[in-house]
Scaffold this motif. Sequence first.
Motif, PDB file in Angstrom:
ATOM      1  N   LYS A 165       0.825  -1.197   0.000  1.00  0.00           N
ATOM      2  CA  LYS A 165       0.000   0.000   0.000  1.00  0.00           C
ATOM      3  C   LYS A 165       0.868   1.258   0.000  1.00  0.00           C
ATOM      4  O   LYS A 165       0.625   2.198  -0.761  1.00  0.00           O
ATOM      5  N   TYR A 166       1.877   1.230   0.815  1.00  0.00           N
ATOM      6  CA  TYR A 166       2.787   2.379   0.884  1.00  0.00           C
ATOM      7  C   TYR A 166       3.475   2.601  -0.462  1.00  0.00           C
ATOM      8  O   TYR A 166       3.566   3.725  -0.953  1.00  0.00           O
ATOM      9  N   LEU A 167       3.940   1.507  -1.083  1.00  0.00           N
ATOM     10  CA  LEU A 167       4.660   1.634  -2.351  1.00  0.00           C
ATOM     11  C   LEU A 167       3.737   2.134  -3.457  1.00  0.00           C
ATOM     12  O   LEU A 167       4.145   2.942  -4.296  1.00  0.00           O
ATOM     13  N   SER A 168       2.506   1.654  -3.431  1.00  0.00           N
ATOM     14  CA  SER A 168       1.556   2.115  -4.445  1.00  0.00           C
ATOM     15  C   SER A 168       1.345   3.612  -4.321  1.00  0.00           C
ATOM     16  O   SER A 168       1.258   4.322  -5.319  1.00  0.00           O
ATOM     17  N   LEU A 169       1.240   4.057  -3.080  1.00  0.00           N
ATOM     18  CA  LEU A 169       1.070   5.494  -2.854  1.00  0.00           C
ATOM     19  C   LEU A 169       2.253   6.273  -3.391  1.00  0.00           C
ATOM     20  O   LEU A 169       2.094   7.324  -4.001  1.00  0.00           O
ATOM     21  N   GLN A 170       3.437   5.725  -3.158  1.00  0.00           N
ATOM     22  CA  GLN A 170       4.647   6.405  -3.608  1.00  0.00           C
ATOM     23  C   GLN A 170       4.731   6.459  -5.121  1.00  0.00           C
ATOM     24  O   GLN A 170       5.203   7.432  -5.689  1.00  0.00           O
ATOM     25  N   ASN A 171       4.286   5.379  -5.757  1.00  0.00           N
ATOM     26  CA  ASN A 171       4.520   5.237  -7.192  1.00  0.00           C
ATOM     27  C   ASN A 171       3.362   5.679  -8.070  1.00  0.00           C
ATOM     28  O   ASN A 171       3.555   6.002  -9.225  1.00  0.00           O
ATOM     29  N   SER A 172       2.171   5.651  -7.504  1.00  0.00           N
ATOM     30  CA  SER A 172       1.006   5.884  -8.334  1.00  0.00           C
ATOM     31  C   SER A 172       0.865   7.354  -8.690  1.00  0.00           C
ATOM     32  O   SER A 172       1.103   8.240  -7.879  1.00  0.00           O
ATOM     33  N   ALA A 173       0.459   7.601  -9.917  1.00  0.00           N
ATOM     34  CA  ALA A 173       0.258   8.984 -10.345  1.00  0.00           C
ATOM     35  C   ALA A 173      -1.169   9.422 -10.044  1.00  0.00           C
ATOM     36  O   ALA A 173      -1.476  10.604 -10.041  1.00  0.00           O
ATOM     37  N   SER A 174      -2.049   8.478  -9.812  1.00  0.00           N
ATOM     38  CA  SER A 174      -3.465   8.836  -9.672  1.00  0.00           C
ATOM     39  C   SER A 174      -3.965   8.522  -8.276  1.00  0.00           C
ATOM     40  O   SER A 174      -4.968   7.871  -8.084  1.00  0.00           O
ATOM     41  N   LYS A 175      -3.219   8.977  -7.295  1.00  0.00           N
ATOM     42  CA  LYS A 175      -3.659   8.693  -5.945  1.00  0.00           C
ATOM     43  C   LYS A 175      -4.456   9.873  -5.387  1.00  0.00           C
ATOM     44  O   LYS A 175      -4.360  10.986  -5.877  1.00  0.00           O
ATOM     45  N   HIS A 176      -5.175   9.585  -4.389  1.00  0.00           N
ATOM     46  CA  HIS A 176      -6.012  10.625  -3.791  1.00  0.00           C
ATOM     47  C   HIS A 176      -5.618  10.847  -2.358  1.00  0.00           C
ATOM     48  O   HIS A 176      -5.210   9.942  -1.670  1.00  0.00           O
ATOM     49  N   SER A 177      -5.794  12.044  -1.944  1.00  0.00           N
ATOM     50  CA  SER A 177      -5.699  12.315  -0.523  1.00  0.00           C
ATOM     51  C   SER A 177      -7.022  12.875  -0.058  1.00  0.00           C
ATOM     52  O   SER A 177      -7.713  13.560  -0.788  1.00  0.00           O
ATOM     53  N   LEU A 178      -7.314  12.560   1.120  1.00  0.00           N
ATOM     54  CA  LEU A 178      -8.530  13.112   1.708  1.00  0.00           C
ATOM     55  C   LEU A 178      -8.136  14.144   2.742  1.00  0.00           C
ATOM     56  O   LEU A 178      -7.347  13.881   3.634  1.00  0.00           O
ATOM     57  N   LEU A 179      -8.653  15.275   2.571  1.00  0.00           N
ATOM     58  CA  LEU A 179      -8.468  16.296   3.592  1.00  0.00           C
ATOM     59  C   LEU A 179      -9.816  16.541   4.247  1.00  0.00           C
ATOM     60  O   LEU A 179     -10.773  16.872   3.562  1.00  0.00           O
ATOM     61  N   ILE A 180      -9.849  16.363   5.487  1.00  0.00           N
ATOM     62  CA  ILE A 180     -11.086  16.674   6.170  1.00  0.00           C
ATOM     63  C   ILE A 180     -10.858  17.891   7.047  1.00  0.00           C
ATOM     64  O   ILE A 180     -10.003  17.880   7.924  1.00  0.00           O
ATOM     65  N   VAL A 181     -11.585  18.905   6.763  1.00  0.00           N
ATOM     66  CA  VAL A 181     -11.543  20.043   7.661  1.00  0.00           C
ATOM     67  C   VAL A 181     -12.627  19.781   8.699  1.00  0.00           C
ATOM     68  O   VAL A 181     -13.813  19.864   8.434  1.00  0.00           O
TER      69      VAL A 181
END
Length: 263
Positions: A165-181
């Motif tokens: 999972k960590y590596l996919s995050l590092q390598n993937s160009a189409s990852k998402h982050s969630l920001l919750i305010v």
Amino acid sequence: MNKALFLDRDGTINEYGEYIYLPKDFVFIKGAVEFIRKFNVMGYKVIVISNQAGIARGYYTEKDLLALQRWVDGRMESQKAKIDAWYYCPHHPIYGKGKYLQDCDCRKPKTGMLDRAVKDFDIDIKGSIMVGDKEWDAECGERAGVKSFLLRNNDYSLLNNEVDKYLSLQNSASKHSLLIVNKNNAALTENAVKDFYAKYGGLNEVVIVDNNSSDASLERLRSFDHMARLLAVKRDLSEADAIKYGRSFVGGIDLEMKVYISE
Ligand SMILES: [Mg+2]
């Protein structure tokens, strides 16, 4: 530059035992060789970083250790896996005999071995990971700036999940982050996380932007995603500022930011 998998030895490659130096006592943990091979295939240098105070204590010699390492190398080769380099600390600050009685810079959690390997192999620290079975392994890795993982209960399938999972995050160009305010409402935060996973699923780095540092929020988030991280910021953050903080928080990875505001 090269990426590296830094690996502890006892309790990580072989089943934990005290002062192992003979092949007959060296039992590979299920999944360890496959794990190493996976990193070989990905082009990482696989580098063992191991405290070997048994040498300091006089239980075995450096020659014995080198013979065991050669034996392990042979076993690896027969299974199409490879350890590129072995680093070991033969010292002990209290129980060392003769020249091995040293408060050295290499005994984990100190970073001497890792630092040397980084120089010797031109290692890209940010692109590398460390795996061990003890807190001092993780501490050593983190001190050197290397993302670290613990092997728990000899369970490589669990470790593989975390690392993949960590590596996919590092390598993937189409990852998402969630920001919750978060407007200071834990239940709403939890619902927002649930919604997000239902929508995007898969591989996301989740960063919760909370208006106060809140361990409870992080804990809730971790029940969905162990990689989740908490960024505490001031109250009533604008969306633009939330993105700005979020980007700097994930450091160096240009994540696509999905903003999800719970209020
Ligand atoms: Mg260990």
